[in-house]
Design a protein around this motif. Structure first.
Motif, PDB file in Angstrom:
ATOM      1  N   LEU A 122      -6.066  11.758 -44.867  1.00 26.41           N
ATOM      2  CA  LEU A 122      -5.867  12.110 -46.160  1.00 26.41           C
ATOM      3  C   LEU A 122      -6.394  11.000 -47.358  1.00 26.41           C
ATOM      4  O   LEU A 122      -7.185  11.439 -48.314  1.00 26.41           O
TER       5      LEU A 122
ATOM      6  N   ILE B  19       1.759  16.657 -43.893  1.00 21.05           N
ATOM      7  CA  ILE B  19       0.765  16.341 -45.218  1.00 21.05           C
ATOM      8  C   ILE B  19       1.497  16.109 -46.395  1.00 21.05           C
ATOM      9  O   ILE B  19       0.906  15.490 -47.138  1.00 21.05           O
TER      10      ILE B  19
ATOM     11  N   ARG C 119      -1.967  22.417 -54.497  1.00 24.09           N
ATOM     12  CA  ARG C 119      -1.584  23.329 -53.190  1.00 24.09           C
ATOM     13  C   ARG C 119      -1.535  24.592 -53.244  1.00 24.09           C
ATOM     14  O   ARG C 119      -1.014  25.171 -54.395  1.00 24.09           O
TER      15      ARG C 119
ATOM     16  N   TRP D 154      -5.243  21.519 -51.417  1.00 23.05           N
ATOM     17  CA  TRP D 154      -4.502  21.823 -49.982  1.00 23.05           C
ATOM     18  C   TRP D 154      -4.077  23.429 -49.729  1.00 23.05           C
ATOM     19  O   TRP D 154      -3.574  23.950 -50.604  1.00 23.05           O
TER      20      TRP D 154
ATOM     21  N   ASP E  63      -2.157  25.862 -47.490  1.00 21.88           N
ATOM     22  CA  ASP E  63      -1.305  25.918 -46.465  1.00 21.88           C
ATOM     23  C   ASP E  63      -1.145  27.362 -46.125  1.00 21.88           C
ATOM     24  O   ASP E  63      -1.286  28.199 -46.821  1.00 21.88           O
TER      25      ASP E  63
ATOM     26  N   VAL F 121      -7.897  20.156 -47.796  1.00 22.01           N
ATOM     27  CA  VAL F 121      -7.096  20.114 -46.494  1.00 22.01           C
ATOM     28  C   VAL F 121      -6.681  21.618 -46.288  1.00 22.01           C
ATOM     29  O   VAL F 121      -5.952  22.116 -47.339  1.00 22.01           O
TER      30      VAL F 121
END
Length: 351
Positions: A39, A81, A105, A156, A158, A200
């Motif tokens: 990261l 993470i 996120r 990110w 998820d 990510v």
């Protein structure tokens, strides 16, 4: 047995305070350091100029890359993470600017896919969309524009499996939803060539399968991504890992335990718990937390195999003959099978 119905509820008022303490403790995994390093490398790329003779900024940014972290549930993807993002350090450009990490996120909803996924992303960026969705194409463009406007350095995503491998529902084209999701990811990494954003993504193994599909578009995206796969506990080390976790959690909760490494004869409770969790450390810890929280509110404050047996029964609805904490032939139990009636029961094979 300790099967008091009221104490089989994680939200029981006497149990909640202890559960909160136990959940707050994070067990480092062997992958934490590597994920943090990856990261940081992604964030450091943000500071690289495409033209070293000009000032770093919008339109003068070198390409960036992405990272996909894939693993079964309860293998530590999210926590690793989160830890890595918290540890991110600023990056310095060649012309002396200090770039602080700015991370957005998005946690994909389980019923997402297609336009709903892109609209969710748009809302999570802070765009004032309101309650009504807009067409997927328009939403995708606005997602990229909003991220650039806010100068986001990392996105990110998820639970990405829900977007790239969405539920099979009537009237929903799985292939189109999958293509749309990866197309949006590709657009974000590119950042309209003006503001590339590191992505990510974390999800189940099906996420990696989806990224690996043999299409030209997917091949182009794969060239920008690296994959980190989190393995299950090695069976040789599983009992020791779980023993250490049990001892630590008991210490936090003020519960007694005799699970010492040099115990004679060796206590096989940690090995039983590792097996019951199918060697997924996160599942073992989750079961242990509940069992220890229950033990903490009894006068003797002592963890027993009955506590774990009750938690396993609650989790799987198994018979006592198929409970690895109650039988001698505990290695015969299939821990992935719900409602098992006997130890060596197996799933029926499907054609």
């Amino acid at each position: 047995m300790n099967s008091v119905p009221a104490l089989l509820d994680e939200k029981h008022p006497d149990i909640v305070p202890v559960m909160e303490k136990l959940v707050a403790h994070h067990f480092p995994t062997p992958d934490d350091g590597e994920i943090s390093a990856r990261l940081q490398a992604l964030h450091d790329e943000v500071a690289v100029r495409s033209n070293a003779s000009s000032k770093w900024g919008l339109g003068n940014r070198a390409p960036v890359h992405g990272l996909l972290v894939a693993a079964p549930s309860f293998h530590g993807k999210t926590r690793s993470i989160e830890k890595g993002i918290r540890s991110l350090k600023p990056a310095t450009t060649g012309d002396g600017q200090v770039i602080e990490p700015k991370v957005v996120r998005v946690t994909v909803a389980s019923n997402a896919g297609g336009a709903s996924f892109v609209n969710q992303m748009l809302r999570d960026t802070g765009y004032p969309l309101g309650s009504r969705d807009i067409p997927a194409g328009s939403a995708a463009k606005k997602v990229v524009e909003q991220l650039i406007l806010d100068r986001v350095t990392m996105l990110w995503i998820d639970e990405i499996q829900y977007a790239v491998d969405p539920p099979r529902l009537p009237g929903r084209g799985r292939g189109k939803d999958e293509e749309l999701a990866w197309s949006v990811v590709h657009s974000i990494v590119d950042g309209n060539k003006r503001w590339p954003i590191a992505v990510v993504a974390s999800g189940l193994e099906t996420s990696a399968d989806s990224l690996n599909r043999p299409t030209e578009e997917r091949a182009a995206l794969r060239s920008r991504f690296t994959l980190k796969y989190l393995e299950s506990m090695d069976k040789k080390d599983a009992a020791n890992n779980v023993r250490d976790a049990l001892i630590k959690l008991c210490e936090i909760a003020g519960v007694s335990t005799k699970l010492t490494v040099d115990e004679e004869p060796p206590n096989d409770l940690p090995a039983r718990l590792a097996h019951a969790a199918n060697h997924a450390f996160g599942i073992a810890v989750e079961m242990a937390r509940f069992a220890i929280a229950r033990a903490s509110i009894r006068p003797e404050r002592k963890l027993t195999s009955d506590d774990l047996a009750d938690v396993y029964r609650l989790k799987t609805s198994c018979d006592n003959k198929a409970n690895p904490f109650l039988i001698r032939q505990w290695t015969d139990v299939d821990p992935t099978l719900l409602h098992a009636r006997f130890a060596d029961q197996r799933r029926e094979k499907t054609s």
